[in-house]
Motif scaffolding. Structure first.
Motif, PDB file in Angstrom:
ATOM      1  N   GLU A   1     -28.758  -2.385 -31.716  1.00  0.00           N
ATOM      2  CA  GLU A   1     -28.214  -1.065 -30.939  1.00  0.00           C
ATOM      3  C   GLU A   1     -27.978  -0.017 -31.861  1.00  0.00           C
ATOM      4  O   GLU A   1     -26.873  -0.105 -32.465  1.00  0.00           O
ATOM      5  N   LYS A   2     -28.482   1.011 -31.462  1.00  0.00           N
ATOM      6  CA  LYS A   2     -28.370   2.352 -32.409  1.00  0.00           C
ATOM      7  C   LYS A   2     -26.992   2.840 -31.703  1.00  0.00           C
ATOM      8  O   LYS A   2     -26.813   2.727 -30.488  1.00  0.00           O
ATOM      9  N   LEU A   3     -26.198   3.637 -32.544  1.00  0.00           N
ATOM     10  CA  LEU A   3     -24.931   4.008 -31.972  1.00  0.00           C
ATOM     11  C   LEU A   3     -24.992   5.461 -32.155  1.00  0.00           C
ATOM     12  O   LEU A   3     -25.662   6.261 -33.008  1.00  0.00           O
ATOM     13  N   SER A   4     -24.425   6.254 -31.288  1.00  0.00           N
ATOM     14  CA  SER A   4     -24.442   7.773 -31.057  1.00  0.00           C
ATOM     15  C   SER A   4     -23.394   8.289 -32.224  1.00  0.00           C
ATOM     16  O   SER A   4     -22.402   7.461 -32.751  1.00  0.00           O
ATOM     17  N   LYS A   5     -23.356   9.353 -32.453  1.00  0.00           N
ATOM     18  CA  LYS A   5     -22.116  10.011 -33.516  1.00  0.00           C
ATOM     19  C   LYS A   5     -21.028   9.751 -32.852  1.00  0.00           C
ATOM     20  O   LYS A   5     -20.077   9.232 -33.804  1.00  0.00           O
ATOM     21  N   SER A   6     -20.620   9.775 -31.412  1.00  0.00           N
ATOM     22  CA  SER A   6     -19.398   9.671 -31.236  1.00  0.00           C
ATOM     23  C   SER A   6     -18.751   8.157 -31.202  1.00  0.00           C
ATOM     24  O   SER A   6     -17.795   7.776 -31.511  1.00  0.00           O
ATOM     25  N   GLU A   7     -19.978   7.462 -31.148  1.00  0.00           N
ATOM     26  CA  GLU A   7     -19.665   5.819 -31.249  1.00  0.00           C
ATOM     27  C   GLU A   7     -19.435   5.577 -32.698  1.00  0.00           C
ATOM     28  O   GLU A   7     -18.462   4.637 -33.052  1.00  0.00           O
ATOM     29  N   LEU A   8     -20.319   6.037 -33.564  1.00  0.00           N
ATOM     30  CA  LEU A   8     -20.152   5.783 -34.952  1.00  0.00           C
ATOM     31  C   LEU A   8     -18.539   6.360 -35.575  1.00  0.00           C
ATOM     32  O   LEU A   8     -18.038   5.630 -36.380  1.00  0.00           O
ATOM     33  N   GLU A   9     -18.231   7.428 -35.048  1.00  0.00           N
ATOM     34  CA  GLU A   9     -16.921   8.045 -35.286  1.00  0.00           C
ATOM     35  C   GLU A   9     -15.725   7.090 -35.013  1.00  0.00           C
ATOM     36  O   GLU A   9     -14.732   6.847 -35.734  1.00  0.00           O
TER      37      GLU A   9
ATOM     38  N   ALA B   1     -21.080  11.656 -39.700  1.00  0.00           N
ATOM     39  CA  ALA B   1     -21.754  10.834 -38.688  1.00  0.00           C
ATOM     40  C   ALA B   1     -22.811  11.849 -37.951  1.00  0.00           C
ATOM     41  O   ALA B   1     -22.805  12.812 -37.886  1.00  0.00           O
ATOM     42  N   ASP B   2     -24.010  11.189 -37.687  1.00  0.00           N
ATOM     43  CA  ASP B   2     -25.045  11.743 -36.987  1.00  0.00           C
ATOM     44  C   ASP B   2     -25.531  10.925 -35.680  1.00  0.00           C
ATOM     45  O   ASP B   2     -24.859   9.876 -35.645  1.00  0.00           O
ATOM     46  N   ASN B   3     -26.294  11.542 -34.891  1.00  0.00           N
ATOM     47  CA  ASN B   3     -26.718  10.618 -33.671  1.00  0.00           C
ATOM     48  C   ASN B   3     -28.130   9.708 -34.028  1.00  0.00           C
ATOM     49  O   ASN B   3     -28.687   9.517 -32.995  1.00  0.00           O
ATOM     50  N   LYS B   4     -28.220   9.592 -35.157  1.00  0.00           N
ATOM     51  CA  LYS B   4     -29.391   8.438 -35.512  1.00  0.00           C
ATOM     52  C   LYS B   4     -28.787   7.268 -35.877  1.00  0.00           C
ATOM     53  O   LYS B   4     -29.472   6.266 -36.930  1.00  0.00           O
ATOM     54  N   SER B   5     -27.570   6.825 -35.792  1.00  0.00           N
ATOM     55  CA  SER B   5     -26.980   5.608 -35.965  1.00  0.00           C
ATOM     56  C   SER B   5     -26.616   5.500 -37.447  1.00  0.00           C
ATOM     57  O   SER B   5     -26.752   4.486 -38.208  1.00  0.00           O
ATOM     58  N   ARG B   6     -26.322   6.620 -38.113  1.00  0.00           N
ATOM     59  CA  ARG B   6     -26.198   6.860 -39.630  1.00  0.00           C
ATOM     60  C   ARG B   6     -24.983   7.849 -39.861  1.00  0.00           C
ATOM     61  O   ARG B   6     -24.549   8.522 -39.275  1.00  0.00           O
ATOM     62  N   PHE B   7     -24.185   7.400 -41.055  1.00  0.00           N
ATOM     63  CA  PHE B   7     -23.407   8.042 -41.474  1.00  0.00           C
ATOM     64  C   PHE B   7     -23.728   8.303 -43.173  1.00  0.00           C
ATOM     65  O   PHE B   7     -24.208   7.468 -43.788  1.00  0.00           O
ATOM     66  N   CYS B   8     -23.579   9.672 -43.528  1.00  0.00           N
ATOM     67  CA  CYS B   8     -23.690  10.001 -44.856  1.00  0.00           C
ATOM     68  C   CYS B   8     -22.604  10.278 -45.649  1.00  0.00           C
ATOM     69  O   CYS B   8     -21.460  10.920 -44.823  1.00  0.00           O
TER      70      CYS B   8
END
Length: 132
Positions: A27-35, A80-87
């Protein structure tokens, strides 16, 4: 000829069922979920857990990053971004890198994708607090 059609239809149905199940595993994560997963947590690098890793990253709430890789220490910035990714960028080897992090709905934990390679992070691998 009818046998070939039946086998083709059966193969199509089975392959679609497998594809649906594979999609349900992550499941992909949103920006707030990643944070929420990363901020004030230590993330293993090169292993499935912190104890079995070559290094780790610690994420702060103000976008700062501390990193350890094979004993060398560095600092950096992350987002973090809304593509389930952090850079992030960091001082050890420079450059910008991005990691896709998916929730693993099958086994718990996460699926870490970097440079086209997947690594499974067991449940609890991303540990609360600074553990560098």
């Amino acid at each position: 000829m009818k046998i070939i059609k039946y086998f083709t239809v059966a193969a199509f149905i089975i392959s679609n069922a497998c594809a649906v199940n594979a999609a349900d595993k992550t499941e992909k994560l949103s920006k707030s979920e990643l944070e929420k997963v990363l901020i004030n947590h230590t993330y293993p690098l090169g292993g499935k857990t912190l104890k079995k890793s070559k290094g780790a990253m610690y994420f702060t709430d103000n976008g700062e990053l501390e990193i350890v890789w094979e004993g060398a220490k560095g600092k950096g910035k992350w987002k973090a971004d809304n593509k389930s990714r952090f850079c992030y960028t960091q001082s050890l080897w420079g450059g910008r890198e991005c990691i896709t992090l998916l929730r693993n709905n099958e086994d718990g934990g996460f699926v870490h994708i970097f440079d086209g390679k997947k690594r499974m992070l067991v449940e609890g691998a991303i540990e609360k607090g600074r553990k560098l």
